[in-house]
Design a protein around this motif. Structure first.
Motif, short mmCIF file in Angstrom:
data_model
loop_
_atom_site.label_atom_id
_atom_site.label_comp_id
_atom_site.label_asym_id
_atom_site.label_seq_id
_atom_site.Cartn_x
_atom_site.Cartn_y
_atom_site.Cartn_z
N GLY A 21 -2.98 5.77 -3.06
CA GLY A 21 -1.67 5.64 -2.45
C GLY A 21 -1.63 4.59 -1.36
O GLY A 21 -2.45 3.67 -1.32
N ILE A 22 -0.66 4.73 -0.46
CA ILE A 22 -0.47 3.78 0.63
C ILE A 22 -0.63 4.52 1.95
O ILE A 22 0.09 5.48 2.22
N GLN A 29 -2.61 -2.57 9.52
CA GLN A 29 -3.74 -3.35 10.03
C GLN A 29 -3.99 -4.58 9.17
O GLN A 29 -4.23 -5.68 9.69
N LEU A 30 -3.93 -4.41 7.86
CA LEU A 30 -4.10 -5.55 6.96
C LEU A 30 -3.01 -6.59 7.21
O LEU A 30 -3.30 -7.80 7.29
N ALA A 31 -1.77 -6.14 7.35
CA ALA A 31 -0.66 -7.07 7.59
C ALA A 31 -0.86 -7.83 8.90
O ALA A 31 -0.64 -9.05 8.95
N ALA A 83 5.44 -2.55 0.17
CA ALA A 83 4.82 -1.97 1.37
C ALA A 83 4.20 -3.05 2.24
O ALA A 83 4.33 -3.03 3.48
N LEU A 84 3.54 -4.02 1.62
CA LEU A 84 2.93 -5.11 2.37
C LEU A 84 4.01 -5.99 3.01
O LEU A 84 3.87 -6.44 4.15
N GLN A 85 5.10 -6.23 2.27
CA GLN A 85 6.21 -7.00 2.84
C GLN A 85 6.75 -6.33 4.10
O GLN A 85 6.95 -6.99 5.13
N ASP A 86 6.98 -5.05 4.02
CA ASP A 86 7.52 -4.31 5.16
C ASP A 86 6.59 -4.44 6.36
O ASP A 86 7.03 -4.72 7.49
N ALA A 87 5.28 -4.27 6.13
CA ALA A 87 4.33 -4.32 7.24
C ALA A 87 4.22 -5.73 7.82
O ALA A 87 4.14 -5.90 9.05
N MET A 88 4.24 -6.75 6.97
CA MET A 88 4.14 -8.12 7.47
C MET A 88 5.38 -8.53 8.25
O MET A 88 5.30 -9.23 9.27
N GLU A 89 6.54 -8.09 7.80
CA GLU A 89 7.77 -8.46 8.51
C GLU A 89 7.86 -7.74 9.85
O GLU A 89 8.35 -8.31 10.83
N ARG A 90 7.33 -6.51 9.92
CA ARG A 90 7.28 -5.84 11.22
C ARG A 90 6.30 -6.53 12.16
O ARG A 90 6.41 -6.41 13.39
N ALA A 91 5.33 -7.25 11.58
CA ALA A 91 4.38 -8.03 12.39
C ALA A 91 4.91 -9.43 12.70
O ALA A 91 4.21 -10.23 13.31
#
Length: 235
Positions: A21-22, A29-31, A83-91
């Motif tokens: 899962g995610i 952290q990855l983002a 999910a990665l998009q969401d995390a990167m944009e929050r970063a």
């Protein structure tokens, strides 16, 4: 320094120690690591991410029609891309998700020239949905997309493995790490880098690969700067 690169990520990177899962903490952290490594370099980045943290056709789809099992896996890659998009944009990093499978409510359709335009404008493009056809892995998708958008190299991210070895370094303490190989070396020695279709396509088109440990601090930024990290595979 590279101008445009494709980064191949495993879906398991989003799962952390849980392995399935995610996991928000691992994904965030990855983002943050990706955004930090990219900051100020001017590198145009696109990403292909796998779906193994949700589904592997050969393992999970036993008894199913193989094409159906592969399509389910493609849907998993779209979930990871979102999910990665969401995390990167929050970063703080603008991104776009592009899917080879039409799902306009959550992702743009994959259009080569549009993907290139996004990167020229400083957006990270995350490719989901595989290449839209069954029987091809995300390794092959990474090679295909890199060639289509004019990436200079495929950066093949690993966890706790800092390159290509002649045997499994986690099982054999005497395993030898290669600094550089040719595509033909990988094929002839049957080194477990990526699937045969992907490595053959790289060889045919002269596309270089770098296999490296993405979780070793500073590795990704050094690669963006053109430094030698991990194992380089060239023609």
């Amino acid at each position: 320094m590279y101008k445009r690169v494709l980064l191949k990520l495993s879906g398991e990177f989003l799962a952390g120690a849980q392995g399935f899962g995610i996991v928000p903490e691992a994904t965030d952290q990855l983002a943050r690591d990706l955004v930090s490594a990219l900051d100020g370099t001017g590198v145009e980045l696109c990403i292909v991410i796998g779906g193994g943290n949700f589904w592997r056709g050969a393992r999970n789809g036993q008894g199913m029609d193989p094409a159906t099992a592969d399509y389910i896996g493609m849907l998993g890659t779209v979930m990871n891309a979102m999910a990665l998009q969401d995390a990167m944009e929050r970063a703080g990093q603008p991104t776009r998700v592009m899917s080879a499978i039409q799902m306009a409510a959550v992702a743009e359709p994959y259009i080569r020239r549009r993907a290139m335009r996004h990167m020229e404008k400083g957006r990270v493009v995350i490719f989901g949905g595989g290449n839209g056809a069954p029987f091809f892995t995300t390794d092959t998708t990474a090679t295909l997309r890199a060639l289509e958008v004019g990436a200079e190299v495929v950066l093949y991210a690993k966890n706790k493995v800092d390159g290509v070895y002649d045997s499994d370094p986690q099982k054999n303490p005497d395993a030898k790490r290669y600094d550089q190989l040719t595509h033909m070396d990988v094929i002839e020695q049957r080194l477990a880098v990526m699937d045969a279709t992907a490595i053959t396509l790289c060889m045919d088109k002269g596309l270089p690969l770098v296999v490296f440990d993405i979780f070793q601090e500073g590795n990704l930024r050094r690669l963006f700067a053109g430094e030698r990290v991990g194992t380089l595979i060239t023609a």
